[in-house]
Scaffold this active site. Structure first.
Site, PDB file in Angstrom:
ATOM      1  N   LYS A  54       0.722  -1.097  -0.179  1.00  0.00           N
ATOM      2  CA  LYS A  54      -0.037  -0.121  -0.065  1.00  0.00           C
ATOM      3  C   LYS A  54       0.792   1.123  -0.017  1.00  0.00           C
ATOM      4  CE  LYS A  54      -3.881  -2.334   2.319  1.00  0.00           C
ATOM      5  NZ  LYS A  54      -4.393  -2.757   3.342  1.00  0.00           N
ATOM      6  N   GLN A  98      -4.700  -0.982   9.668  1.00  0.00           N
ATOM      7  CA  GLN A  98      -4.542  -2.607   9.464  1.00  0.00           C
ATOM      8  C   GLN A  98      -5.321  -3.522  10.334  1.00  0.00           C
ATOM      9  OE1 GLN A  98      -3.353  -3.443   6.004  1.00  0.00           O
ATOM     10  NE2 GLN A  98      -4.440  -5.270   6.666  1.00  0.00           N
ATOM     11  N   ASP A 121     -10.971   2.846   4.320  1.00  0.00           N
ATOM     12  CA  ASP A 121     -11.463   1.725   3.981  1.00  0.00           C
ATOM     13  C   ASP A 121     -12.952   1.505   4.111  1.00  0.00           C
ATOM     14  OD1 ASP A 121      -9.539  -0.666   4.082  1.00  0.00           O
ATOM     15  OD2 ASP A 121      -8.869  -0.240   6.141  1.00  0.00           O
TER      16      ASP A 121
END
Ligand code: NAP
Length: 294
Positions: A54, A98, A121
């Site tokens: 990422k 994460q 997200d």
């Protein structure tokens, strides 16, 4: 006849190139450089790999990348304090925490602490609610990528029978909402669904997001259907190496389906490309600019 293989890698590369071009335009015309902060707590090897890719993809798209590594022993208060600082930082337009988080951390509390405008997200309840009610918001990256892959085969999904296997908050449920918004007729299947093979055989569009290697078999597929495989399952390969398997029995299903995504090289690359797109969208929204038309 063998199915068309949907090349997620190539579709993702094209999307990333479009995002990079838009980032360049934004920075030249508005002095706005989108910034993505990624928070990794602990040292889960799969998470470290994802976070590394990422960060590289963010920099390659011309965005700022902020990397925050915290020890496995981080406390809830420390993590929430970091989220608070990132929420307040004007250089940060997107925040990704994460998952999974260490066991002492309440993930839901951390997600709820994110500024929904920076929740790239799309997991915050405000964004989940916006998706369910058709309001603008940030949508989870994997389902966004799945829709783009399906549209590479069917420019319109209206009226198609779509079956989604798996009802998680990060894949199955938001994917079902997106499909409804595209006017597909949607069935959301899960572990308590009766006669799953015959439910799947109804599908013009079948999405597998289960986490069980090669569970979806060739006789579950309507001939000519489009099959999108979200699963990432690690299995022992030759020479002690790990190989990745999807939730679909690819080698058999490709002889029945009309189009199919491979694993790897299907949904995975789209997830990262859609994360970049979400960061760009968040930066535009925060900067009071119209959303990018990509
Ligand atoms: P998850 O939270 O574990 O959810 C799995 C879902 O599958 C649940 O809804 C579960 O049903 C259902 N399920 C389990 N066994 C089943 C069975 N035998 N028959 C029918 N349904 C069954 O998983 P997730 O986070 O959604 O992830 C799913 C897969 O996608 C995993 O392999 C994951 O690694 C992968 N993934 C890939 C990406 C990517 O970028 N490519 C991103 C995210 C996830 P219940 O709700 O009834 O328990």
């Amino acid at each position: 006849m063998s199915a068309r293989i949907i090349d997620g890698k190539a579709i993702a590369e094209a999307l990333r190139a479009n995002v990079a071009a838009e980032v360049q335009r934004l920075s030249q015309t508005h002095g706005l450089v989108p910034g993505l902060a990624v928070v990794l707590a602990g040292s889960n090897p799969a998470s470290e790999t994802y976070v590394g890719s990422k960060a590289r993809a963010t920099a390659a798209a011309g965005m700022r990348s902020f990397d925050h590594r915290l020890p496995e022993s981080v406390s809830q208060a420390e993590l929430l304090a970091l989220v608070g600082r990132l929420n307040a930082d004007p250089a940060v337009h997107g925040i990704l925490v994460q998952l999974p988080l260490p066991k002492q951390i309440d993930s839901q509390r951390v997600i709820a602490a994110l500024d929904p405008a920076k929740d790239v997200d799309g997991f915050h309840p405000v964004n989940a609610g916006a998706l369910a009610t058709g309001l603008p918001g940030l949508v989870p990256c994997t389902p966004l990528g799945c829709i783009r892959l399906a549209k590479a085969v069917h420019p319109s999904l209206a009226g198609l029978e779509a079956v989604v296997v798996g009802r998680s908050n990060i894949v199955g449920k938001p994917l079902a909402q997106l499909l409804l918004a595209e006017d597909a007729t949607v069935t959301l299947a899960h572990s308590k669904t009766r006669d799953l093979p015959s439910v799947c055989r109804r599908a013009d569009l079948l999405f597998a997001a289960v986490g069980r290697a090669e569970m979806v078999k060739a006789d579950w597929i309507k001939p000519g259907a489009t099959v999108i495989d979200v699963g990432i399952n690690r299995a022992a390969g030759e020479g002690g190496r790990t190989r990745l398997l999807g939730d679909v029995d690819f080698s058999a299903v490709k002889d029945v389906a009309g189009a199919i995504t491979p694993v790897p090289g299907g949904v995975g690359p789209m997830t990262i490309a859609c994360l970049l797109l979400n960061t760009l969208k968040a930066a535009c929204r925060i900067g009071g600019l119209p959303p990018p038309q990509i």
